[in-house]
Design a protein around this motif. Structure first.
Motif, PDB file in Angstrom:
ATOM      1  N   GLY A 144     -20.182   0.434   2.625  1.00 32.67           N
ATOM      2  CA  GLY A 144     -19.953   1.866   2.762  1.00 32.67           C
ATOM      3  C   GLY A 144     -19.479   2.550   1.495  1.00 32.67           C
ATOM      4  N   GLY A 145     -19.405   1.803   0.403  1.00 37.80           N
ATOM      5  CA  GLY A 145     -19.036   2.408  -0.871  1.00 37.80           C
ATOM      6  C   GLY A 145     -17.552   2.425  -1.172  1.00 37.80           C
ATOM      7  N   PHE A 146     -16.761   1.714  -0.383  1.00 39.86           N
ATOM      8  CA  PHE A 146     -15.308   1.743  -0.577  1.00 39.86           C
ATOM      9  C   PHE A 146     -14.924   1.167  -1.942  1.00 39.86           C
ATOM     10  N   SER A 147     -15.375  -0.051  -2.225  1.00 40.24           N
ATOM     11  CA  SER A 147     -15.061  -0.649  -3.522  1.00 40.24           C
ATOM     12  C   SER A 147     -15.787   0.069  -4.647  1.00 40.24           C
ATOM     13  N   THR A 148     -16.959   0.615  -4.346  1.00 42.04           N
ATOM     14  CA  THR A 148     -17.715   1.371  -5.344  1.00 42.04           C
ATOM     15  C   THR A 148     -16.882   2.528  -5.880  1.00 42.04           C
ATOM     16  N   ILE A 149     -16.252   3.248  -4.983  1.00 41.33           N
ATOM     17  CA  ILE A 149     -15.442   4.416  -5.364  1.00 41.33           C
ATOM     18  C   ILE A 149     -14.263   3.981  -6.220  1.00 41.33           C
ATOM     19  N   TRP A 150     -13.594   2.903  -5.823  1.00 38.99           N
ATOM     20  CA  TRP A 150     -12.461   2.429  -6.617  1.00 38.99           C
ATOM     21  C   TRP A 150     -12.898   2.029  -8.019  1.00 38.99           C
ATOM     22  N   LEU A 151     -14.008   1.317  -8.117  1.00 35.30           N
ATOM     23  CA  LEU A 151     -14.507   0.911  -9.426  1.00 35.30           C
ATOM     24  C   LEU A 151     -14.869   2.121 -10.280  1.00 35.30           C
ATOM     25  N   ALA A 152     -15.551   3.081  -9.667  1.00 38.51           N
ATOM     26  CA  ALA A 152     -15.972   4.278 -10.409  1.00 38.51           C
ATOM     27  C   ALA A 152     -14.771   5.075 -10.887  1.00 38.51           C
ATOM     28  N   ARG A 153     -13.714   5.076 -10.108  1.00 42.39           N
ATOM     29  CA  ARG A 153     -12.498   5.781 -10.526  1.00 42.39           C
ATOM     30  C   ARG A 153     -11.861   5.136 -11.750  1.00 42.39           C
ATOM     31  N   GLY A 191      -8.651  -2.620  -3.703  1.00 37.95           N
ATOM     32  CA  GLY A 191      -9.468  -1.601  -4.341  1.00 37.95           C
ATOM     33  C   GLY A 191      -8.810  -1.060  -5.592  1.00 37.95           C
ATOM     34  N   LYS A 192      -7.507  -0.836  -5.512  1.00 38.96           N
ATOM     35  CA  LYS A 192      -6.800  -0.347  -6.692  1.00 38.96           C
ATOM     36  C   LYS A 192      -6.787  -1.403  -7.788  1.00 38.96           C
ATOM     37  N   THR A 213       0.827  -1.207   0.000  1.00 35.01           N
ATOM     38  CA  THR A 213       0.000   0.000   0.000  1.00 35.01           C
ATOM     39  C   THR A 213       0.857   1.252   0.000  1.00 35.01           C
ATOM     40  N   ASP A 214       1.913   1.258   0.800  1.00 38.32           N
ATOM     41  CA  ASP A 214       2.809   2.420   0.838  1.00 38.32           C
ATOM     42  C   ASP A 214       3.442   2.682  -0.520  1.00 38.32           C
ATOM     43  N   LEU A 215       3.753   1.613  -1.258  1.00 36.99           N
ATOM     44  CA  LEU A 215       4.392   1.759  -2.567  1.00 36.99           C
ATOM     45  C   LEU A 215       3.417   2.168  -3.663  1.00 36.99           C
ATOM     46  N   PHE A 216       2.245   1.508  -3.696  1.00 34.75           N
ATOM     47  CA  PHE A 216       1.379   1.606  -4.860  1.00 34.75           C
ATOM     48  C   PHE A 216       0.062   2.347  -4.626  1.00 34.75           C
ATOM     49  N   VAL A 217      -0.278   2.604  -3.382  1.00 32.51           N
ATOM     50  CA  VAL A 217      -1.535   3.305  -3.088  1.00 32.51           C
ATOM     51  C   VAL A 217      -1.227   4.468  -2.144  1.00 32.51           C
ATOM     52  N   PRO A 218      -0.747   5.576  -2.697  1.00 31.86           N
ATOM     53  CA  PRO A 218      -0.386   6.721  -1.857  1.00 31.86           C
ATOM     54  C   PRO A 218      -1.550   7.185  -0.996  1.00 31.86           C
ATOM     55  N   PHE A 219      -1.227   7.854   0.087  1.00 30.02           N
ATOM     56  CA  PHE A 219      -2.258   8.351   1.004  1.00 30.02           C
ATOM     57  C   PHE A 219      -3.312   9.144   0.248  1.00 30.02           C
ATOM     58  N   ASP A 220      -4.551   8.809   0.478  1.00 27.94           N
ATOM     59  CA  ASP A 220      -5.684   9.433  -0.204  1.00 27.94           C
ATOM     60  C   ASP A 220      -6.621   9.992   0.864  1.00 27.94           C
ATOM     61  N   PRO A 221      -6.665  11.310   1.042  1.00 30.38           N
ATOM     62  CA  PRO A 221      -7.495  11.879   2.107  1.00 30.38           C
ATOM     63  C   PRO A 221      -8.974  11.551   1.956  1.00 30.38           C
ATOM     64  N   ILE A 271     -19.766   8.329  -1.324  1.00 28.56           N
ATOM     65  CA  ILE A 271     -19.613   8.507  -2.772  1.00 28.56           C
ATOM     66  C   ILE A 271     -19.621   9.994  -3.122  1.00 28.56           C
ATOM     67  N   ALA A 272     -20.450  10.760  -2.428  1.00 27.21           N
ATOM     68  CA  ALA A 272     -20.463  12.215  -2.640  1.00 27.21           C
ATOM     69  C   ALA A 272     -19.140  12.835  -2.206  1.00 27.21           C
ATOM     70  N   ARG A 273     -18.570  12.347  -1.105  1.00 30.99           N
ATOM     71  CA  ARG A 273     -17.261  12.835  -0.659  1.00 30.99           C
ATOM     72  C   ARG A 273     -16.205  12.658  -1.759  1.00 30.99           C
ATOM     73  N   ALA A 274     -16.339  11.571  -2.495  1.00 31.91           N
ATOM     74  CA  ALA A 274     -15.370  11.266  -3.553  1.00 31.91           C
ATOM     75  C   ALA A 274     -15.694  11.993  -4.859  1.00 31.91           C
ATOM     76  N   GLY A 275     -16.754  12.794  -4.862  1.00 30.10           N
ATOM     77  CA  GLY A 275     -17.120  13.550  -6.056  1.00 30.10           C
ATOM     78  C   GLY A 275     -17.712  12.691  -7.156  1.00 30.10           C
ATOM     79  N   LEU A 276     -18.345  11.584  -6.787  1.00 29.81           N
ATOM     80  CA  LEU A 276     -18.831  10.634  -7.785  1.00 29.81           C
ATOM     81  C   LEU A 276     -20.347  10.458  -7.774  1.00 29.81           C
TER      82      LEU A 276
END
Length: 223
Positions: free
Chosen positions: A68-77, A46-47, A14-22, A102-107
């Motif tokens: 909670g929409g975690f995988s949803t956001i990754w898929l939508a991205r 998710g990535k 995660t540290d290498l390939f999934v940078p911190f995402d606020p 999902i709204a927090r993620a702008g999706l």
């Protein structure tokens, strides 16, 4: 091999390939504060979902099981431009939390959360002519995986990708006499997937922060 080691390796990846995402940090914190179970995909998983959506050029995605929409956001991205995603959630409480995340993620404009048992909402999608979907991700109650897969085939097209999470369950799928209905549901699904001539499929086992589990991945080759 220990859970501590698997988690440490996940942290390294995660540290290498999934940078911190606020945004995803806020999503995780909001889900935890709402009391949702900690069963969402790990960040590196998710990535992977995002990359698979990009690889297949998905414009129309269906998810069975929102939480909670975690995988949803990754898929939508990972969706192609002008794409849309429908995610099905049985719990009205979970759906409300997911919509906020999902709204927090702008999706919010490209993701629709539908509430109700998936075996009721899936036929509705078919009746509305919302298919075919380019990618279908199944991550809901394990007892009904075989039925979800049957609907996924109806809502797919040749070339569609079908992904199912949690198909190893700490290796418990090796026990044909298991009295766990979730294990028996996954065993039925795995057998159905293996025998289905309309797809080419495989399953991989994984270890990591979420323990010992795995994913099944299928490409639809005919209908």
């Amino acid at each position: 091999m220990t859970q501590q080691l698997w988690t440490s390796v996940d942290d390294y990846i995660t540290d290498l390939f999934v940078p911190f995402d606020p945004v995803m940090q806020e999503v995780s914190e909001a889900s935890e504060a709402a009391g949702l179970p900690s069963i969402s995909v790990a960040p590196n998983e998710g990535k992977l979902l995002m990359l698979l959506a990009q690889i297949c050029g998905a414009r129309n995605i269906l998810e069975v099981g929102t939480l909670g929409g975690f995988s949803t956001i990754w898929l939508a991205r990972g969706m192609a431009s002008a794409g849309s995603l429908i995610t099905l959630e049985a719990s009205a409480k979970h759906a409300e939390i997911a919509r906020a995340n999902i709204a927090r993620a702008g999706l919010a404009a490209v993701v629709e959360v539908r509430v109700g048992p998936a075996l009721e909402t899936l036929p509705q999608l078919a009746a509305e002519g919302r298919s075919p979907f380019d990618l279908i991700f199944i991550d809901a109650d394990k007892e009904n995986y075989a039925d979800y897969f049957a609907w996924a085939l109806k809502l797919a097209r040749p070339g569609s990708l079908i992904i199912a999470d949690n198909v190893i369950r700490d290796g418990e799928i090796l026990d044909p006499a298991s009295n766990d209905s979730r294990v028996q549901g996954i065993r039925r699904f795995n057998q159905l997937l293996a025998n289905e001539p309309r797809v080419k499929a495989t399953a991989i086992q994984t270890v990591g922060r979420k323990g010992h589990d795995g994913m099944a991945i299928a490409v639809v080759i005919s209908q």
